[in-house]
Write a protein that holds these residues in place. Structure first.
Motif, PDB file in Angstrom:
ATOM      1  N   PHE A 177       0.825  -1.216   0.000  1.00 33.40           N
ATOM      2  CA  PHE A 177       0.000   0.000   0.000  1.00 33.40           C
ATOM      3  C   PHE A 177       0.855   1.261   0.000  1.00 33.40           C
ATOM      4  O   PHE A 177       1.897   1.302   0.649  1.00 33.40           O
ATOM      5  CB  PHE A 177      -0.877   0.055   1.253  1.00 33.40           C
ATOM      6  CG  PHE A 177      -1.943  -0.992   1.293  1.00 33.40           C
ATOM      7  CD1 PHE A 177      -3.201  -0.745   0.785  1.00 33.40           C
ATOM      8  CD2 PHE A 177      -1.681  -2.246   1.826  1.00 33.40           C
ATOM      9  CE1 PHE A 177      -4.187  -1.721   0.805  1.00 33.40           C
ATOM     10  CE2 PHE A 177      -2.654  -3.231   1.853  1.00 33.40           C
ATOM     11  CZ  PHE A 177      -3.912  -2.972   1.340  1.00 33.40           C
ATOM     12  N   GLY A 180       0.921   7.363   4.106  1.00 36.18           N
ATOM     13  CA  GLY A 180       1.229   8.778   4.316  1.00 36.18           C
ATOM     14  C   GLY A 180       0.292   9.722   3.578  1.00 36.18           C
ATOM     15  O   GLY A 180       0.667  10.852   3.261  1.00 36.18           O
ATOM     16  N   LEU A 251       6.233  -6.940   9.813  1.00 38.83           N
ATOM     17  CA  LEU A 251       5.027  -7.300   9.049  1.00 38.83           C
ATOM     18  C   LEU A 251       5.136  -8.716   8.503  1.00 38.83           C
ATOM     19  O   LEU A 251       6.140  -9.073   7.876  1.00 38.83           O
ATOM     20  CB  LEU A 251       4.831  -6.307   7.894  1.00 38.83           C
ATOM     21  CG  LEU A 251       4.269  -4.959   8.326  1.00 38.83           C
ATOM     22  CD1 LEU A 251       4.353  -3.952   7.196  1.00 38.83           C
ATOM     23  CD2 LEU A 251       2.821  -5.089   8.808  1.00 38.83           C
ATOM     24  N   ARG A 280      -8.487   1.728   1.576  1.00 40.33           N
ATOM     25  CA  ARG A 280      -7.959   2.295   0.325  1.00 40.33           C
ATOM     26  C   ARG A 280      -7.442   1.140  -0.519  1.00 40.33           C
ATOM     27  O   ARG A 280      -6.960   0.137   0.027  1.00 40.33           O
ATOM     28  CB  ARG A 280      -6.773   3.234   0.598  1.00 40.33           C
ATOM     29  CG  ARG A 280      -7.124   4.537   1.306  1.00 40.33           C
ATOM     30  CD  ARG A 280      -5.876   5.422   1.383  1.00 40.33           C
ATOM     31  NE  ARG A 280      -6.107   6.640   2.158  1.00 40.33           N
ATOM     32  CZ  ARG A 280      -6.588   7.775   1.647  1.00 40.33           C
ATOM     33  NH1 ARG A 280      -6.881   7.847   0.359  1.00 40.33           N
ATOM     34  NH2 ARG A 280      -6.762   8.835   2.419  1.00 40.33           N
TER      35      ARG A 280
HETATM   36  C1  HEM Z   1       1.930  -2.299  10.502  1.00 38.49           C
HETATM   37  C2  HEM Z   1       1.587  -1.147  10.625  1.00 38.49           C
HETATM   38  C3  HEM Z   1       0.720  -0.297   9.746  1.00 38.49           C
HETATM   39  C4  HEM Z   1       0.431  -0.348   8.420  1.00 38.49           C
HETATM   40  C5  HEM Z   1       0.911  -1.380   7.406  1.00 38.49           C
HETATM   41  C6  HEM Z   1      -0.436   0.773   8.139  1.00 38.49           C
HETATM   42  C7  HEM Z   1      -0.941   1.073   6.881  1.00 38.49           C
HETATM   43  C8  HEM Z   1      -1.704   2.184   6.592  1.00 38.49           C
HETATM   44  C9  HEM Z   1      -2.167   2.540   5.278  1.00 38.49           C
HETATM   45  C10 HEM Z   1      -1.899   1.738   4.003  1.00 38.49           C
HETATM   46  C11 HEM Z   1      -2.878   3.694   5.388  1.00 38.49           C
HETATM   47  C12 HEM Z   1      -3.582   4.424   4.234  1.00 38.49           C
HETATM   48  C13 HEM Z   1      -2.778   5.562   3.704  1.00 38.49           C
HETATM   49  C14 HEM Z   1      -3.067   6.873   4.382  1.00 38.49           C
HETATM   50  O1  HEM Z   1      -4.233   7.240   4.559  1.00 38.49           O
HETATM   51  O2  HEM Z   1      -2.107   7.559   4.732  1.00 38.49           O
HETATM   52  C15 HEM Z   1      -2.847   4.079   6.781  1.00 38.49           C
HETATM   53  C16 HEM Z   1      -3.431   5.202   7.306  1.00 38.49           C
HETATM   54  C17 HEM Z   1      -3.450   5.514   8.647  1.00 38.49           C
HETATM   55  N1  HEM Z   1      -2.922   4.769   9.669  1.00 38.49           N
HETATM   56 FE1  HEM Z   1      -1.869   3.067   9.489  1.00 38.49          FE
HETATM   57  N2  HEM Z   1      -0.665   1.462   9.294  1.00 38.49           N
HETATM   58  C18 HEM Z   1       0.028   0.835  10.304  1.00 38.49           C
HETATM   59  C19 HEM Z   1       0.064   1.184  11.620  1.00 38.49           C
HETATM   60  C20 HEM Z   1      -0.704   2.169  12.177  1.00 38.49           C
HETATM   61  C21 HEM Z   1      -0.815   2.432  13.589  1.00 38.49           C
HETATM   62  C22 HEM Z   1      -0.072   1.640  14.687  1.00 38.49           C
HETATM   63  C23 HEM Z   1      -1.640   3.507  13.727  1.00 38.49           C
HETATM   64  C24 HEM Z   1      -2.093   4.223  14.973  1.00 38.49           C
HETATM   65  C25 HEM Z   1      -2.085   3.762  16.163  1.00 38.49           C
HETATM   66  C26 HEM Z   1      -2.037   3.929  12.391  1.00 38.49           C
HETATM   67  C27 HEM Z   1      -2.819   5.028  12.104  1.00 38.49           C
HETATM   68  C28 HEM Z   1      -3.171   5.437  10.849  1.00 38.49           C
HETATM   69  C29 HEM Z   1      -3.878   6.671  10.564  1.00 38.49           C
HETATM   70  C30 HEM Z   1      -4.314   7.719  11.578  1.00 38.49           C
HETATM   71  C31 HEM Z   1      -4.059   6.710   9.190  1.00 38.49           C
HETATM   72  C32 HEM Z   1      -4.742   7.844   8.390  1.00 38.49           C
HETATM   73  C33 HEM Z   1      -6.212   7.622   8.332  1.00 38.49           C
HETATM   74  C34 HEM Z   1      -6.920   8.795   7.652  1.00 38.49           C
HETATM   75  O3  HEM Z   1      -6.591   9.930   7.962  1.00 38.49           O
HETATM   76  O4  HEM Z   1      -7.797   8.526   6.840  1.00 38.49           O
HETATM   77  N3  HEM Z   1      -1.476   3.080  11.491  1.00 38.49           N
HETATM   78  N4  HEM Z   1      -2.140   3.136   7.490  1.00 38.49           N
END
Ligand code: HEM
Length: 460
Positions: A177, A180, A251, A280
């Motif tokens: 994916f 950011g 992962l 997404r």
């Molecule tokens: C193995 C770890 C993780 C993976 C593979 C992962 C993957 C992703 C992906 C693919 C997105 C969508 C892209 C984006 O909107 O920026 C995303 C968004 C997000 N992730 Fe993660 N993530 C991980 C860990 C975490 C953790 C530990 C947290 C919080 C405790 C987190 C919080 C968020 C937030 C806040 C968003 C943005 C959502 C939005 O604003 O719509 N992620 N993540």
């Protein structure tokens, strides 16, 4: 509560570390270093040598070096550097305790529990974290030399850990994916200034939602509650600083691919299932705007890729399941009937990838270490990072999903479920394993540049 019509505050960008307010460019290559300070004077001298190279949010991305360095300190690190006890006591409890001590509540249990973490992560030996990043190896090498010189003739400072983290050739994370994309718009920070032209008449950037008060992310400014977030004392130490949740997450890429395959009848269905879990498509196109097929053009347009809400556009989660990763971690407008204000649970993310890619299509694990260094920054570890982990990722109550957890980052144990709303009947996936294993983590304080200077001048 404060809203975006309150008077804007002027941020001291010269004093705020660049990593906090600025996205890292792509591509990037970098290294995280962890240091232990055995002699406070040597520790302060080393910090003093690094100081001129710490990138500020104002001078971000300055040529010619095109490389940047950030510094953060643990609670035991502040102590090791000689910060006075009264000041140490003024930090919030979660930070004083450190991430390992709070493992149970964060869901870091079983394979993810601190006894399995990579040493020295989670120990009181981690004092100073330094990260150096650049777009290429030449830029990186110049900063690595700065680091080596900073340590020269200072035996009272030991480098105890290093981790290389470079962007994958695909520019995506190991699960395939783009990451950011979802990022809060911090008042006064110009986070999305490139998109300024796209602001609507409320001053909102498409998809960024309401601008969020700087005090949610930087200490010393008003936050969404209309207050100054509590700062460690003295003011010179706290102001323009922030807290960092640093996590090394391994992962299980092969397991993720197998899970998709076992629960799909075609490669197209595998892609859709992956998208349903995250919210997404792998390209970054959001399911709310592209429910049936990936849309790479939409994904590539920053004014559209984030320009959606849930309440009006997808209330039942028929496009983006209510339990999908991005809908849980930022429910946007979907909780507006509850007392929860999503704006006080946002934070800035600066994740990087480490380890080699598992070759495309390979379904067997090759035993390599790979994953994400997850960096979550904000003014309040408990109501931001810990809240997201405990209330939104590892619990489904807030979206009426009972004990169901985040399908990507939840601490599932092989008995987890994931519900995909559908008509006429929903689909419920079973036996969800844990795909992200915590290999270590630290709570750090990233001081402003004046605060770092203050520390270097201590004579304790
Ligand atoms: C193995 C770890 C993780 C993976 C593979 C992962 C993957 C992703 C992906 C693919 C997105 C969508 C892209 C984006 O909107 O920026 C995303 C968004 C997000 N992730 Fe993660 N993530 C991980 C860990 C975490 C953790 C530990 C947290 C919080 C405790 C987190 C919080 C968020 C937030 C806040 C968003 C943005 C959502 C939005 O604003 O719509 N992620 N993540």
């Amino acid at each position: 509560m404060a809203d975006s019509t309150d008077q804007a505050q002027v941020l001291e960008l010269e004093d705020i570390q660049g990593t906090l307010l600025r996205q890292r460019p792509s591509p990037y290559t970098g290294t995280y270093f962890l240091l232990r300070v055995d002699d406070p004077a040597h520790g302060r001298q080393m910090l003093g040598r690094l100081l001129p190279h710490v990138a500020s949010a104002a001078r971000w991305w300055d040529p010619p070096s095109r490389a940047w360095l950030s510094v953060a300190l643990s609670h035991s690190g502040l102590q090791a550097l000689g910060v006075p006890q009264a000041s140490l006591d003024s930090f919030p409890e979660a930070f004083r305790e450190g991430m390992a001590a709070r493992a149970e509540r964060l869901g870091d249990t079983g394979e993810s529990s601190p006894e399995h973490w990579d040493a020295p992560l989670g120990s009181r030996d981690v004092h100073i974290a330094v990260s150096v990043f650049a777009p290429d190896t030449t830029g990186l090498e110049s900063l690595l030399e700065v680091g080596r010189s900073a340590l020269r003739d200072l035996p009272g400072v030991q480098m105890i850990y290093r981790l290389e983290a470079s962007q994958l050739p695909t520019k995506r994370t190991h699960l395939g994916f783009v990451d950011g994309i979802g990022e809060p718009d911090v008042e006064g920070a110009g986070v999305a200034s490139i998109l300024q032209a796209g602001r609507d008449h409320y001053g909102y950037l498409p998809g960024f939602g309401p601008t969020i008060k700087a005090g949610e992310f930087v200490l010393g400014y008003q936050n969404q509650l209309g207050r100054l977030t509590l700062m460690p004392q003295p003011d010179v130490l706290g102001r323009n600083g922030t807290y960092v949740a640093y996590r090394k997450l391994h992962l299980k890429v092969a397991d993720f691919r197998c899970y998709l395959k076992d629960n799909s009848s075609s490669p197209e269905e595998e892609e859709l299932l992956a998208a349903k879990m995250v919210g997404r498509w792998r390209s970054g196109a959001p399911l709310v705007l592209a429910p049936d097929h990936d849309d790479p053009d939409l994904a590539a347009d920053p004014t559209r890729a984030n320009d959606f809400t849930y309440r009006d556009q997808d209330p039942a989660g028929l496009c983006c399941p209510v339990g999908a990763h991005i809908r849980r971690t930022n429910p946007r407008d979907s909780l507006t009937d509850t007392i929860v204000d999503v704006r006080i649970h946002r934070a800035l993310r600066r994740g990087t990838t480490y380890g080699p890619m598992l070759p495309e299509g390979q379904l067997e694990d090759d035993g390599a270490e790979r994953g994400i260094v997850f960096i979550f920054m904000g003014a309040d570890l408990v109501r931001q990072f810990e809240f997201l982990k405990t209330q939104w990722a590892n619990d489904g109550d807030f979206v009426s999903l009972g004990t169901e957890k985040d399908p990507v980052i939840g601490n599932n144990d092989g008995t987890g479920t994931f519900t995909i709303p559908r008509r006429p009947v929903r689909r419920r996936l079973k036996q969800l394993p844990r795909f992200a294993i915590t290999k270590g983590g630290e709570y750090l304080f990233m001081p402003g540049i004046r605060a770092l200077t203050w520390i270097t001048q201590l004579d304790t």
